[in-house]
Design a protein around this motif. Structure first.
Motif, short mmCIF file in Angstrom:
data_model
loop_
_atom_site.label_atom_id
_atom_site.label_comp_id
_atom_site.label_asym_id
_atom_site.label_seq_id
_atom_site.Cartn_x
_atom_site.Cartn_y
_atom_site.Cartn_z
N ARG A 25 -2.05 -1.10 1.10
CA ARG A 25 -1.51 -2.44 1.39
C ARG A 25 -2.66 -3.44 1.52
O ARG A 25 -2.59 -4.58 1.04
CB ARG A 25 -0.66 -2.40 2.64
CG ARG A 25 0.08 -3.67 2.90
CD ARG A 25 1.15 -3.44 3.97
NE ARG A 25 1.96 -4.60 4.17
CZ ARG A 25 2.96 -4.99 3.41
NH1 ARG A 25 3.28 -4.29 2.35
NH2 ARG A 25 3.65 -6.07 3.68
N THR B 120 2.56 -1.42 -3.30
CA THR B 120 1.75 -0.60 -2.40
C THR B 120 2.00 0.87 -2.64
O THR B 120 1.07 1.68 -2.71
CB THR B 120 2.02 -0.97 -0.93
OG1 THR B 120 1.68 -2.35 -0.72
CG2 THR B 120 1.20 -0.11 0.01
N ASP C 250 5.87 -4.03 -1.20
CA ASP C 250 6.11 -2.66 -0.77
C ASP C 250 6.10 -1.70 -1.96
O ASP C 250 5.44 -0.64 -1.92
CB ASP C 250 7.43 -2.56 0.00
CG ASP C 250 7.64 -1.18 0.60
OD1 ASP C 250 6.76 -0.74 1.38
OD2 ASP C 250 8.65 -0.54 0.28
#
Length: 104
Positions: A99, A84, A81
């Motif tokens: 992603r 990304t 996360d």
């Protein structure tokens, strides 16, 4: 304003140059930070560190190198996360596209 320094031999180092470049968010066009530009001596030092690291890395058995690479893969997956979001800020991609880039 955030200043991005050099990362050499596992450490953040300032380098010897006073020159800086602006870093823009490509999605907004706004400046988000600055990056310290490397001097020739900064570059030469980083290359020497990399050459020394390669000497010891190349002597490690393939199994040990593979375990290190798989640990790196685990860290990427664990922090996907955050990575990304970094891709979004650096490349201006939408979250899902970034992603996908990380997954690939």
């Amino acid at each position: 304003m955030k200043l991005i320094e050099h990362f050499v031999n596992g450490k953040i180092i300032p380098g010897s140059s006073d020159k800086k470049g602006k870093v823009f968010n490509p999605a907004t066009g706004e400046q988000e930070s600055e990056v310290r530009l490397a001097s020739k001596s900064d570059l030469d030092s980083a290359v020497e560190v990399a050459k020394k690291a390669f000497e010891s890395w190349s002597l490690k058995p393939a199994l040990q190198r593979a375990r290190i690479i798989f640990k790196f893969k685990e860290l990427i997956e664990k922090n996907s996360d955050e990575l990304t979001k970094l891709i979004v800020s650096e490349h201006g991609k939408v979250y899902e596209d970034a992603r996908g880039s990380l997954t690939r």
